[in-house]
Design a protein around this motif. Structure first.
Motif, PDB file in Angstrom:
ATOM      1  N   ASP A 180       0.859  -1.177   0.000  1.00 39.69           N
ATOM      2  CA  ASP A 180       0.000   0.000   0.000  1.00 39.69           C
ATOM      3  C   ASP A 180       0.898   1.229   0.000  1.00 39.69           C
ATOM      4  O   ASP A 180       1.421   1.636   1.039  1.00 39.69           O
ATOM      5  CB  ASP A 180      -0.902  -0.016   1.235  1.00 39.69           C
ATOM      6  CG  ASP A 180      -1.856   1.154   1.297  1.00 39.69           C
ATOM      7  OD1 ASP A 180      -1.699   2.118   0.506  1.00 39.69           O
ATOM      8  OD2 ASP A 180      -2.761   1.126   2.150  1.00 39.69           O
ATOM      9  N   GLU A 181       1.097   1.805  -1.169  1.00 34.98           N
ATOM     10  CA  GLU A 181       2.002   2.942  -1.343  1.00 34.98           C
ATOM     11  C   GLU A 181       1.516   4.205  -0.633  1.00 34.98           C
ATOM     12  O   GLU A 181       2.268   5.163  -0.484  1.00 34.98           O
ATOM     13  CB  GLU A 181       2.238   3.222  -2.829  1.00 34.98           C
ATOM     14  CG  GLU A 181       2.915   2.085  -3.582  1.00 34.98           C
ATOM     15  CD  GLU A 181       4.366   1.858  -3.198  1.00 34.98           C
ATOM     16  OE1 GLU A 181       4.976   2.729  -2.534  1.00 34.98           O
ATOM     17  OE2 GLU A 181       4.903   0.800  -3.556  1.00 34.98           O
ATOM     18  N   SER A 182       0.254   4.215  -0.183  1.00 34.83           N
ATOM     19  CA  SER A 182      -0.250   5.394   0.521  1.00 34.83           C
ATOM     20  C   SER A 182       0.263   5.446   1.963  1.00 34.83           C
ATOM     21  O   SER A 182       0.143   6.467   2.632  1.00 34.83           O
ATOM     22  CB  SER A 182      -1.790   5.407   0.511  1.00 34.83           C
ATOM     23  OG  SER A 182      -2.308   4.394   1.348  1.00 34.83           O
ATOM     24  N   LYS A 183       0.830   4.355   2.444  1.00 37.89           N
ATOM     25  CA  LYS A 183       1.365   4.300   3.805  1.00 37.89           C
ATOM     26  C   LYS A 183       2.865   4.557   3.779  1.00 37.89           C
ATOM     27  O   LYS A 183       3.553   4.216   2.822  1.00 37.89           O
ATOM     28  CB  LYS A 183       1.081   2.941   4.431  1.00 37.89           C
ATOM     29  CG  LYS A 183      -0.405   2.676   4.586  1.00 37.89           C
ATOM     30  CD  LYS A 183      -0.638   1.545   5.531  1.00 37.89           C
ATOM     31  CE  LYS A 183      -2.101   1.324   5.789  1.00 37.89           C
ATOM     32  NZ  LYS A 183      -2.729   2.364   6.569  1.00 37.89           N
ATOM     33  N   ASP A 184       3.390   5.113   4.866  1.00 39.29           N
ATOM     34  CA  ASP A 184       4.823   5.352   4.982  1.00 39.29           C
ATOM     35  C   ASP A 184       5.544   4.073   5.392  1.00 39.29           C
ATOM     36  O   ASP A 184       5.037   3.292   6.201  1.00 39.29           O
ATOM     37  CB  ASP A 184       5.106   6.428   6.039  1.00 39.29           C
ATOM     38  CG  ASP A 184       4.657   7.805   5.602  1.00 39.29           C
ATOM     39  OD1 ASP A 184       4.621   8.064   4.382  1.00 39.29           O
ATOM     40  OD2 ASP A 184       4.338   8.623   6.484  1.00 39.29           O
ATOM     41  N   PHE A 185       6.726   3.884   4.863  1.00 33.58           N
ATOM     42  CA  PHE A 185       7.582   2.771   5.263  1.00 33.58           C
ATOM     43  C   PHE A 185       8.093   3.038   6.675  1.00 33.58           C
ATOM     44  O   PHE A 185       8.457   4.166   7.004  1.00 33.58           O
ATOM     45  CB  PHE A 185       8.756   2.646   4.290  1.00 33.58           C
ATOM     46  CG  PHE A 185       9.731   1.560   4.653  1.00 33.58           C
ATOM     47  CD1 PHE A 185       9.460   0.240   4.349  1.00 33.58           C
ATOM     48  CD2 PHE A 185      10.913   1.862   5.315  1.00 33.58           C
ATOM     49  CE1 PHE A 185      10.353  -0.762   4.683  1.00 33.58           C
ATOM     50  CE2 PHE A 185      11.810   0.865   5.657  1.00 33.58           C
ATOM     51  CZ  PHE A 185      11.528  -0.454   5.339  1.00 33.58           C
ATOM     52  N   ILE A 186       8.111   2.019   7.510  1.00 31.49           N
ATOM     53  CA  ILE A 186       8.637   2.138   8.871  1.00 31.49           C
ATOM     54  C   ILE A 186       9.867   1.240   8.994  1.00 31.49           C
ATOM     55  O   ILE A 186       9.749   0.018   8.922  1.00 31.49           O
ATOM     56  CB  ILE A 186       7.586   1.729   9.925  1.00 31.49           C
ATOM     57  CG1 ILE A 186       6.369   2.647   9.842  1.00 31.49           C
ATOM     58  CG2 ILE A 186       8.199   1.744  11.324  1.00 31.49           C
ATOM     59  CD1 ILE A 186       5.220   2.231  10.740  1.00 31.49           C
ATOM     60  N   PRO A 187      11.072   1.826   9.152  1.00 29.49           N
ATOM     61  CA  PRO A 187      12.271   0.995   9.300  1.00 29.49           C
ATOM     62  C   PRO A 187      12.222   0.173  10.586  1.00 29.49           C
ATOM     63  O   PRO A 187      11.772   0.653  11.632  1.00 29.49           O
ATOM     64  CB  PRO A 187      13.415   2.001   9.364  1.00 29.49           C
ATOM     65  CG  PRO A 187      12.850   3.294   8.918  1.00 29.49           C
ATOM     66  CD  PRO A 187      11.375   3.249   9.178  1.00 29.49           C
TER      67      PRO A 187
END
Length: 180
Positions: free
Chosen positions: A5-12
């Motif tokens: 889901d590209e609308s969400k931010d990636f979380i490292p």
């Protein structure tokens, strides 16, 4: 199947890598290097790295130390998952698990079958949770580490993966320990 889901931010995620071997050093640890490269390329953080011998108590001790470290979210070990007498990573992992992720080994075997056929039965890859930390014991081959990362962990450690992923339930892993 990847559904990001590209609308969400990636979380490292902060990941520790433990190589279990009686013979490897950091200079020739290809499987550890493979995991480090893949996790950092994905945008995660290498939180710690170590090599330990095929010793059940030593492996469990290192796992416990990292589980207690609030700066480590996930532990990936490589090596010691086979069938020989010195292969004790699975037992060490199970010594520290609060809960086992049974399907991890099953899915890993399904992926391995596509690559190495019935030889996949010789792997005892496992996953579990302890102290709010995910732990995964992977085989020592670079191919197996690539398969585990590329086909399972890259998705499950990506907050954007749908319909669900390991990252989104981090806050609830130790909810049973909180006062109600």
């Amino acid at each position: 199947m990847s559904r990001i889901d590209e609308s969400k931010d990636f979380i490292p995620v902060r990941i520790a890598v433990l190589t279990v071997s009686d013979t490897r050093t950091l200079a020739d640890d290809r499987s550890g290097d493979t995991l480090v490269q893949r996790l950092t390329d994905a945008g995660h953080v290498l939180a710690a790295r170590a090599i330990t011998t095929d010793d059940r108590d030593g492996i469990a001790s290192q796992l416990r130390e990292w589980i207690a470290d609030p700066e480590i979210d996930v532990i990936l070990s490589t090596g010691g998952t086979g069938l020989t007498g010195r292969d004790v990573s699975v037992e060490a992992h199970r010594d520290v698990y609060e809960k086992e992720i049974d399907a991890f080994g099953t899915v890993f075997t399904m992926i391995s079958m596509q690559k190495i056929g019935t030889s996949a039965v010789q792997s005892r890859a496992t996953g579990g949770v302890a102290g709010g930390t995910y732990l995964f014991a992977l085989p020592g081959s670079t191919g197996a580490c690539k398969d585990a990362w590329d086909e399972i962990l890259a998705f499950q450690l990506d907050y954007r993966h749908r319909p669900c992923n390991f990252v989104e339930i981090f806050p609830r892993l130790d909810e049973h320990k909180r006062r109600k």
